[in-house]
Design a protein around this motif. Structure first.
Motif: not given
Lengths: 293, 264
Positions: B111-135
């Motif tokens: 995200l660099g210095w100033f950008r905040r995590p948003g919808a895209k980051e949330k979608a990626i995070a949910l996907e990764c949680l699902a991959k480890v069976g933690m959705a």
């Protein structure tokens, strides 16, 4: 009008401290806040001796520098094998003592009052006003605290994710290239600023209470960092109002009553918090026992 | 520059790395070159410098001398290519945050210095949680997760980093059998995508099963190569010293048992 200025000053102190306090509590650095609040004293005095004026912004600068030196020294000692709590104790008492000596040496010519530095006097805040082009702009302390609060909100708001990751997992933060040391010293610089801006009104000793107590209470009330910061500010503001009310009734120290009010709110949170409170835990355990029997 | 071009395809190249705490050497003259797309185990007794090796490779602790190249360049130019899973005990699990939020931290580096995590980051995070069976645990406060679940959240965060080279510090320590299986499947999947994973490991019994290559470490590199060639009785004895000698006469099953117990 006096009431208004006192409440506004107190509210600004509470807000500045409550925001920064959250990060201190989460990084287990409460005692560093204590250390900074004491060791800024020589910074204030040296800034005064060098500039010859009680200009608040010069003192702010001097104290912030001393705050950073404090943190640097504590870390230096820790890394060279001195126990963490001992190195904090050594650094801040030594620096505070230097401050006391400097004040006592200069006392003859100077109107720095040691009592005022230690305990503050929020009731006198509205006497020390800032005049611009002959017009009264209101108390100096309010301007300085307002400025400090703006800086705190701007810096924390801009770098929220960095501060959060540095508090939770500094190893990952460093691994992905966040300059952990820079944000550490940035936070400490802000704590120094908040301490110095607050010391005139609540004193160097009680400012620690405003830093740590609301944040600790908020920690018991929520499981989200963002919410913790807002709750912490709310508790700080509530203690300001409550404390001032009580102090008027009792005719007691205003700053003292404010920190006492914060302590009462902390105890309430400790007992009654729905998730982490003593009562909730007891009830949960009882219902669990009844279910298992 | 010629040297860099020849190492550009090498995920990790360490030359002559030494690290010392105070005056005591913790790592001495470590040299290794990792092959892309492998699962690599680092094993060795307590205090052998396994975690230190990872931290020094990531630049988290200063090195006395030596060089570390990630795909042919110093690591600080290649951070986007590196994923890191620290030891689970290294963070405060009472921190006021939830599982999803921790996984999103894996995106902060991009995200660099100033950008905040948003919808895209949330979608990626949910996907990764699902991959480890933690959705289903996304909104769970992290202190309310079991040790195995916490470890899976950490792995999901590493996945969110979307790296090419992963460092994992004892991901199998203190996890239940289900989590261990989930982790190893994940490692296999990463390997299938051509990613390289370096794992600090304690359980000697599973080394042959899990890793393509293995490094035996005790301050210095004792042996490094394909697991089949290097994971031998004599090399283990050399690495673990006297602590391993008494196992010498026993059969492999018993070795398995004892090494499992020695974990921690």
């Amino acid at each position: 009008m006096t009431d208004f200025w006192i409440l506004l000053t107190g509210g600004l102190v509470a807000s500045c401290c409550a925001i920064l306090g959250c990060f201190l509590v989460l990084r287990r650095m409460s005692m560093i806040g204590d250390a900074i609040s004491h060791s800024v004293l020589p910074g204030i005095v040296i800034a005064f001796m060098m500039s010859g004026s009680r200009d608040s912004f010069v003192m702010l600068l001097g104290a912030s520098v001393l705050g950073l030196i404090t943190v640097f020294l504590i870390q230096l000692f820790q890394q060279s094998g001195v126990q963490a709590d001992a190195s904090i104790g050594v650094v801040f008492t030594a620096l505070f003592a230097i401050g006391v000596v400097l004040v006592s040496l200069n006392l003859k010519h100077v109107d720095i009052d040691l009592d005022c530095v230690l305990y503050g006097e929020i009731a006198h805040v509205h006497w020390n006003t800032w005049e611009l082009h002959g017009s009264d702009m209101g108390p100096k302390a309010v301007w300085m605290l307002g400025f400090t609060l703006l800086v705190i909100i701007a810096v924390i708001g801009l770098f929220y994710k960095q501060f959060k990751l540095c508090a939770f997992d500094p190893a990952l933060a460093a691994a992905i290239g966040i300059p952990v040391a820079l944000f550490h010293y940035l936070l400490m610089g802000l704590v120094s600023m908040a301490t110095v801006s607050s010391f005139e009104s609540v004193g160097a000793i009680l400012v620690v209470g405003m830093l740590i107590i609301p944040a600790s209470a908020a920690y018991l009330l929520t499981d989200r960092l963002g919410a913790m910061i807002f709750i912490s500010v709310a508790i700080g503001l509530a203690s300001t109002g409550l404390g001032y009310g009580v102090s008027v009734v009792l005719d007691a120290s205003i700053a003292g009553c404010m920190v006492c009010a914060a302590a009462v709110l902390f105890i309430l949170a400790f007992l009654l918090s729905p998730s982490h409170g003593l009562l909730a835990r007891k009830l949960r355990r009882r219902s669990l026992r009844e279910r298992t029997i | 520059m010629t040297r860099q071009s020849t190492t550009a395809g090498v995920p990790l190249q360490i030359k002559g790395l030494s690290v010392a705490y105070q005056k005591k050497p913790v790592l001495r003259n470590v040299t290794l070159e990792v092959t892309e797309g492998e699962l690599i185990g680092i094993i060795g007794p307590n205090g052998a410098g396994k975690s230190t090796l990872i931290k020094a490779a990531l630049g988290l602790i200063p090195k006395l001398n030596g060089s570390v190249l990630v795909y042919g360049k110093p690591y600080n130019e290649q951070r986007q290519l590196i994923g890191y899973v620290p030891q689970r005990e290294s963070v405060d699990w009472d921190f006021p945050t939830n599982a999803l939020d921790v996984v999103m931290m894996g995106r902060y580096g991009r995200l660099g210095w100033f950008r905040r995590p948003g919808a895209k980051e949330k979608a990626i995070a949910l996907e990764c949680l699902a991959k480890v069976g933690m959705a289903e645990f996304a909104d769970r406060q992290i202190s309310q997760l079991s040790g195995g679940q916490q470890q899976r959240v950490f792995l999901a965060r590493a996945l969110a980093q979307d790296a090419k080279l992963y460092f994992m510090d004892e991901p199998f320590a203190g996890v239940d059998a289900a989590t261990e299986k989930a982790i190893i499947m994940l490692l296999q999947e990463l390997k299938g995508q051509g990613k390289t994973v370096i794992v600090v490991h304690h359980d000697l019994a599973t080394v042959k099963e899990y890793f393509d290559s293995v490094m035996l470490l005790n301050i210095e590199v004792q042996a490094f190569g394909k697991t089949g060639d290097v994971f031998t009785r004599s090399n283990l004895q050399q690495t673990y010293g006297g602590r391993f000698a008494f196992l010498d006469r026993q059969e492999d099953e018993e070795l398995t048992l004892l090494s499992g117990k020695g974990r921690g």
